[in-house]
Design a protein around this motif. Structure first.
Motif, PDB file in Angstrom:
ATOM      1  N   GLY A   1     115.951  78.435  78.942  1.00  0.00           N
ATOM      2  CA  GLY A   1     116.867  79.652  79.254  1.00  0.00           C
ATOM      3  C   GLY A   1     116.688  81.124  79.366  1.00  0.00           C
ATOM      4  O   GLY A   1     116.760  81.701  80.364  1.00  0.00           O
ATOM      5  N   ARG A   2     116.261  81.360  78.245  1.00  0.00           N
ATOM      6  CA  ARG A   2     115.658  82.795  78.026  1.00  0.00           C
ATOM      7  C   ARG A   2     114.645  83.181  79.163  1.00  0.00           C
ATOM      8  O   ARG A   2     114.893  84.126  79.922  1.00  0.00           O
TER       9      ARG A   2
ATOM     10  N   LEU B   1     114.313  76.282  83.805  1.00  0.00           N
ATOM     11  CA  LEU B   1     115.519  75.555  83.444  1.00  0.00           C
ATOM     12  C   LEU B   1     115.417  74.099  83.059  1.00  0.00           C
ATOM     13  O   LEU B   1     115.939  73.614  82.251  1.00  0.00           O
TER      14      LEU B   1
ATOM     15  N   LEU C   1     123.690  82.801  82.934  1.00  0.00           N
ATOM     16  CA  LEU C   1     122.964  81.835  82.315  1.00  0.00           C
ATOM     17  C   LEU C   1     122.663  82.587  80.888  1.00  0.00           C
ATOM     18  O   LEU C   1     123.065  81.929  79.925  1.00  0.00           O
ATOM     19  N   SER C   2     122.796  83.876  80.610  1.00  0.00           N
ATOM     20  CA  SER C   2     122.456  84.378  79.492  1.00  0.00           C
ATOM     21  C   SER C   2     123.629  84.223  78.606  1.00  0.00           C
ATOM     22  O   SER C   2     123.718  84.183  77.374  1.00  0.00           O
TER      23      SER C   2
ATOM     24  N   ALA D   1     116.291  83.496  82.553  1.00  0.00           N
ATOM     25  CA  ALA D   1     116.941  84.574  82.688  1.00  0.00           C
ATOM     26  C   ALA D   1     116.069  85.759  82.967  1.00  0.00           C
ATOM     27  O   ALA D   1     116.511  86.602  83.822  1.00  0.00           O
TER      28      ALA D   1
ATOM     29  N   ARG E   1     124.324  80.805  77.338  1.00  0.00           N
ATOM     30  CA  ARG E   1     123.293  80.607  76.077  1.00  0.00           C
ATOM     31  C   ARG E   1     123.259  81.501  74.994  1.00  0.00           C
ATOM     32  O   ARG E   1     122.375  81.368  74.075  1.00  0.00           O
TER      33      ARG E   1
END
Length: 168
Positions: free
Chosen positions: A17-18, A12, A50-51, A21, A54
């Motif tokens: 982000g990917r 993070l 999070l996913s 997650a 994003r």
């Protein structure tokens, strides 16, 4: 487990982000036998959130699908059923998107090879699902190529209709 939590923090901090997650999904799987379904669900909900923020749909689906077993184990049957329904809808949308992308590729290649009748036939099978999709990107993918195919086989009114829908 501690290392995985740290990996989430680092991902993070680096704007990954990917990756964060995905690690959260994996963390949940590792937490379950040690900390139980509650801890696993917490990590998965964090991964879903999070996913979602994003726009990482495939990882959202993975975290949500992984959650289903843990929700059942936690006795949250109604929540499991509701989430399963949402996963199913999103999965169908993703499958449709992929099918249309494959079909669009076949249509464009056929047209560029001068196989206009074949391309127009493919176009006919793609336009209706593209219309039915709630995703504007699907129409943007299919309609321009379908318009060109319609023009190539002399269906100018069909081409105008597609263009007007695309502009709407």
């Amino acid at each position: 487990i501690v290392d995985m939590r740290r990996a989430v923090e680092l991902a993070l901090e680096q704007g990954l982000g990917r990756d964060a997650a995905i690690i959260l999904n994996n963390l949940a799987i590792e937490q379950w036998p040690v900390e139980g379904p509650g801890a696993a669900l917490e990590a998965l909900r964090e991964g879903q959130a999070l996913s979602e923020r994003r726009g990482i749909e495939d990882i959202w689906r993975q975290c949500a699908a992984t959650s289903l077993t843990y929700l059942i184990q936690a006795g949250s049957w109604d929540e499991a059923l509701a989430l399963a329904g949402e996963v199913e809808v999103r999965l169908e949308q993703a499958i449709l998107q992929n099918r249309l992308e494959v079909g669009a590729t076949q249509m464009v290649v056929a047209a560029r090879r001068g196989q206009f009748e074949r391309a127009a036939g493919l176009s006919g099978s793609l336009v209706a699902p593209a219309r039915a999709s709630s995703e504007c990107t699907v129409a943007a993918l299919i309609f321009p190529a379908a318009t060109a195919c319609s023009l190539a086989v002399g269906r100018s009114s069909e081409a105008r209709e597609l263009l007007s829908e695309l502009g709407a």
